[in-house]
Design a protein around this motif. Structure first.
Motif, mmCIF file in Angstrom:
data_model
loop_
_atom_site.group_PDB
_atom_site.id
_atom_site.type_symbol
_atom_site.label_atom_id
_atom_site.label_comp_id
_atom_site.label_asym_id
_atom_site.label_seq_id
_atom_site.Cartn_x
_atom_site.Cartn_y
_atom_site.Cartn_z
ATOM 1 N N LYS A 42 0.755 -1.307 -0.035
ATOM 2 C CA LYS A 42 0.000 -0.108 0.077
ATOM 3 C C LYS A 42 0.785 1.159 0.138
ATOM 4 O O LYS A 42 0.367 2.267 -0.378
ATOM 5 C CB LYS A 42 -0.982 -0.272 1.227
ATOM 6 C CG LYS A 42 -0.114 -0.022 2.467
ATOM 7 C CD LYS A 42 -1.272 -0.096 3.779
ATOM 8 C CE LYS A 42 -0.530 -0.053 5.134
ATOM 9 N NZ LYS A 42 0.456 -1.280 5.329
ATOM 10 N N GLU A 43 1.986 1.073 0.423
ATOM 11 C CA GLU A 43 2.963 2.296 0.572
ATOM 12 C C GLU A 43 3.520 2.726 -0.851
ATOM 13 O O GLU A 43 4.273 3.675 -1.140
ATOM 14 C CB GLU A 43 4.231 2.154 1.516
ATOM 15 C CG GLU A 43 3.592 2.232 2.677
ATOM 16 C CD GLU A 43 3.267 0.720 3.525
ATOM 17 O OE1 GLU A 43 2.588 0.880 4.440
ATOM 18 O OE2 GLU A 43 3.169 -0.146 2.472
ATOM 19 N N GLN A 44 3.244 1.764 -1.829
ATOM 20 C CA GLN A 44 3.748 1.984 -2.984
ATOM 21 C C GLN A 44 2.725 2.647 -4.166
ATOM 22 O O GLN A 44 2.242 3.802 -3.968
ATOM 23 C CB GLN A 44 4.380 1.063 -3.825
ATOM 24 C CG GLN A 44 5.622 0.371 -2.935
ATOM 25 C CD GLN A 44 6.176 -1.031 -3.231
ATOM 26 O OE1 GLN A 44 5.425 -2.090 -3.804
ATOM 27 N NE2 GLN A 44 7.284 -1.275 -3.234
ATOM 28 N N ALA A 45 2.706 2.315 -5.381
ATOM 29 C CA ALA A 45 1.680 2.578 -6.509
ATOM 30 C C ALA A 45 0.326 3.024 -5.945
ATOM 31 O O ALA A 45 -0.418 3.927 -6.202
ATOM 32 C CB ALA A 45 1.688 1.730 -7.584
ATOM 33 N N ALA A 46 -0.229 1.774 -5.341
ATOM 34 C CA ALA A 46 -1.424 2.167 -4.766
ATOM 35 C C ALA A 46 -1.748 3.330 -3.835
ATOM 36 O O ALA A 46 -2.956 4.033 -3.858
ATOM 37 C CB ALA A 46 -2.143 0.610 -4.018
ATOM 38 N N GLY A 47 -0.693 3.437 -2.884
ATOM 39 C CA GLY A 47 -0.786 4.541 -2.044
ATOM 40 C C GLY A 47 -0.659 5.945 -2.868
ATOM 41 O O GLY A 47 -1.417 6.724 -2.325
ATOM 42 N N ALA A 103 -22.300 5.200 0.716
ATOM 43 C CA ALA A 103 -22.327 3.891 0.569
ATOM 44 C C ALA A 103 -22.547 3.330 -0.922
ATOM 45 O O ALA A 103 -22.336 2.183 -1.318
ATOM 46 C CB ALA A 103 -23.016 2.904 1.737
ATOM 47 N N ASP A 104 -23.529 4.183 -1.537
ATOM 48 C CA ASP A 104 -24.223 3.788 -2.825
ATOM 49 C C ASP A 104 -23.219 4.602 -3.909
ATOM 50 O O ASP A 104 -23.438 4.623 -5.136
ATOM 51 C CB ASP A 104 -25.596 4.361 -3.099
ATOM 52 C CG ASP A 104 -25.491 5.814 -2.660
ATOM 53 O OD1 ASP A 104 -24.666 6.670 -2.093
ATOM 54 O OD2 ASP A 104 -26.658 6.482 -2.978
ATOM 55 N N ARG A 105 -21.971 5.165 -3.670
ATOM 56 C CA ARG A 105 -21.137 5.706 -4.687
ATOM 57 C C ARG A 105 -19.719 5.343 -4.203
ATOM 58 O O ARG A 105 -18.760 6.009 -4.017
ATOM 59 C CB ARG A 105 -21.086 7.233 -4.373
ATOM 60 C CG ARG A 105 -22.435 7.787 -4.781
ATOM 61 C CD ARG A 105 -22.643 9.334 -4.989
ATOM 62 N NE ARG A 105 -22.519 9.746 -3.724
ATOM 63 C CZ ARG A 105 -22.216 11.263 -3.571
ATOM 64 N NH1 ARG A 105 -21.431 11.883 -4.530
ATOM 65 N NH2 ARG A 105 -22.013 11.724 -2.327
ATOM 66 N N ILE A 106 -19.393 4.025 -4.222
ATOM 67 C CA ILE A 106 -18.079 3.406 -4.258
ATOM 68 C C ILE A 106 -17.705 2.866 -5.647
ATOM 69 O O ILE A 106 -18.136 2.159 -6.115
ATOM 70 C CB ILE A 106 -18.043 2.401 -3.047
ATOM 71 C CG1 ILE A 106 -18.516 2.847 -1.668
ATOM 72 C CG2 ILE A 106 -16.670 1.596 -3.112
ATOM 73 C CD1 ILE A 106 -18.589 1.908 -0.581
ATOM 74 N N GLY A 107 -16.515 3.392 -5.761
ATOM 75 C CA GLY A 107 -15.733 2.631 -7.133
ATOM 76 C C GLY A 107 -14.452 1.819 -6.703
ATOM 77 O O GLY A 107 -13.878 1.787 -5.580
ATOM 78 N N ALA A 108 -13.909 1.239 -7.615
ATOM 79 C CA ALA A 108 -12.822 0.487 -7.500
ATOM 80 C C ALA A 108 -11.409 0.685 -8.635
ATOM 81 O O ALA A 108 -11.852 1.082 -9.638
ATOM 82 C CB ALA A 108 -13.012 -1.088 -7.572
ATOM 83 N N LEU A 109 -10.247 0.946 -8.134
ATOM 84 C CA LEU A 109 -9.113 0.877 -8.963
ATOM 85 C C LEU A 109 -7.979 -0.393 -8.583
ATOM 86 O O LEU A 109 -7.934 -0.295 -7.600
ATOM 87 C CB LEU A 109 -8.660 2.410 -8.996
ATOM 88 C CG LEU A 109 -7.382 2.762 -9.466
ATOM 89 C CD1 LEU A 109 -7.452 2.583 -10.955
ATOM 90 C CD2 LEU A 109 -6.766 3.884 -9.103
ATOM 91 N N GLY A 110 -7.759 -0.780 -9.867
ATOM 92 C CA GLY A 110 -6.743 -1.710 -9.675
ATOM 93 C C GLY A 110 -5.617 -1.547 -10.531
ATOM 94 O O GLY A 110 -5.789 -1.021 -11.594
ATOM 95 N N ILE A 111 -4.399 -1.622 -10.041
ATOM 96 C CA ILE A 111 -3.064 -1.583 -10.780
ATOM 97 C C ILE A 111 -2.240 -2.669 -10.888
ATOM 98 O O ILE A 111 -2.259 -3.431 -10.044
ATOM 99 C CB ILE A 111 -2.206 -0.675 -10.018
ATOM 100 C CG1 ILE A 111 -3.025 0.706 -9.623
ATOM 101 C CG2 ILE A 111 -0.891 -0.254 -10.614
ATOM 102 C CD1 ILE A 111 -2.242 1.800 -8.504
ATOM 103 N N CYS A 112 -1.899 -3.030 -12.382
ATOM 104 C CA CYS A 112 -1.190 -4.130 -12.846
ATOM 105 C C CYS A 112 -2.100 -5.503 -12.489
ATOM 106 O O CYS A 112 -3.458 -5.505 -12.884
ATOM 107 C CB CYS A 112 0.190 -4.181 -12.077
ATOM 108 S SG CYS A 112 1.034 -5.540 -12.521
ATOM 109 N N ALA A 113 -1.719 -6.345 -11.697
ATOM 110 C CA ALA A 113 -2.446 -7.404 -11.222
ATOM 111 C C ALA A 113 -3.883 -7.235 -10.739
ATOM 112 O O ALA A 113 -4.802 -7.881 -11.174
ATOM 113 C CB ALA A 113 -1.632 -8.551 -10.185
ATOM 114 N N SER A 114 -3.823 -6.024 -9.796
ATOM 115 C CA SER A 114 -5.051 -5.721 -9.432
ATOM 116 C C SER A 114 -6.150 -5.205 -10.379
ATOM 117 O O SER A 114 -7.356 -5.073 -10.230
ATOM 118 C CB SER A 114 -4.923 -4.818 -8.193
ATOM 119 O OG SER A 114 -4.556 -5.502 -7.095
ATOM 120 N N GLY A 115 -5.368 -4.758 -11.640
ATOM 121 C CA GLY A 115 -6.435 -4.378 -12.590
ATOM 122 C C GLY A 115 -7.246 -5.548 -12.986
ATOM 123 O O GLY A 115 -8.054 -5.383 -13.553
#
Length: 307
Positions: A42-47, A103-115
């Motif tokens: 979490k301290e790297q790209a995701a952070g 709670a009805d306005r949540i999105g997700a972002l994934g980088i690399c494998a998490s994409g």
């Protein structure tokens, strides 16, 4: 503002950094779950992306996957696609409990494998209203076919044989069996995986972005868990929720984002960052800035308060 948080995922306690805007605005906000690359923390790209999105008015949660970083779970260095997807859903659950999150306005972002992982999570979790990816890969495809899609099938069969032998060794009490993710030198990395492998080493193993909790090896049992995982199989079921995929024009892995995008249904957008490689989009400012700007516009439009 960054706050250390924990939340449960399938019986394990995950560690996260919750980034909240410091603009004095009171009330529930749209929120984004930001999931890290394979071997990242979490301290790297995701952070970095979570911080930048919080600066744009979103609550953003970056967290360590189970068995990695500061999160609980054994064996350490296990990359389990099914659990990685569950971790994303658990992060969404955590956000739904917070008074500062709509709670009805949540999105997700994934980088690399998490994409890849966020695509799978979004397919089956309708609480995720919108999904974005940066340098997305299906990690199982990467192991099976190589980063460029041209790997000899015998390579992965050899890895599966090694994974099977490792399970037998562990059953005999020989301890957890692991394999290194990075070469010892740039020359070795280039010989094994070209520019992409070199950039991975530069990011994870140098002062550029190395972190003591970032995984430098995976368990062999990770490999056979990847054998039958397919992050893109049901991507068409994300619709009618919007999808944005951001890809570096120079990324050797771009074929995977293109494949996922082709299989998805509208509304969808594939956005190219000119000049960027796969790893450039982790932290290099000439490329991260335009990516964040695109993500901000996308999430802001799709998670707008329509009440």
């Amino acid at each position: 503002m960054r706050t250390d948080v924990t939340f449960p995922s399938a019986g394990l306690k995950l560690a996260g950094h919750l980034y909240t805007p410091d603009d004095g605005v009171v009330g529930p906000r749209p929120a984004i779950v930001v999931s890290h690359p394979g071997s990242g923390v979490k301290e790297q790209a995701a952070g970095l992306y979570a911080l930048r999105l919080a600066e744009q008015g979103f609550v953003a949660l970056a967290f360590d996957a189970a068995c990695q970083g500061e999160s609980e779970g054994e064996p350490r260095g296990l990359e389990d696609p099914a659990h990685r997807v569950e971790d994303i859903k658990a992060a969404v659950s955590f956000l739904t409990t917070r008074d500062d999150v709509a709670a009805d306005r949540i999105g997700a972002l994934g980088i690399c494998a998490s994409g890849g992982y966020v695509l799978s999570a979004t397919v089956s979790d309708h609480r995720i209203k919108v999904v974005g990816t940066v340098s997305a890969v299906d990690i199982a495809r990467q192991f099976r076919d190589g980063a460029d899609g041209a790997q000899d099938p015998a390579v992965f069969q050899g890895m599966l044989a090694a994974a099977a032998a490792a399970r037998t060794a562990e059953a005999r009490g020989e301890g957890v069996q692991t394999f290194p993710l990075f070469s010892d030198t740039a020359e070795q990395a280039r010989a094994l995986g070209g520019r992409h492998a070199v950039e991975g080493c530069e990011y994870y193993c140098s002062d550029r972005a190395q972190h003591p909790r970032s995984a430098k090896s995976f368990t062999w049992s990770s490999v056979d868990r990847m054998a039958f995982f397919d992050a893109f199989r049901f991507v068409h079921l994300i619709a009618p929720r919007p999808l944005l995929m951001i890809v570096g024009r120079e990324a050797v892995t771009s074929w995977m984002s293109v494949e996922a995008f082709r299989n998805a249904r509208a509304p969808k957008e594939l956005h190219w960052i000119e000049g960027a490689s796969h790893v450039d989009l982790y932290d290099q400012e000439p490329y991260v800035g335009p990516a964040v700007e695109k993500l901000t516009d996308f999430f802001r439009a799709q998670l707008a308060d329509t009440g």
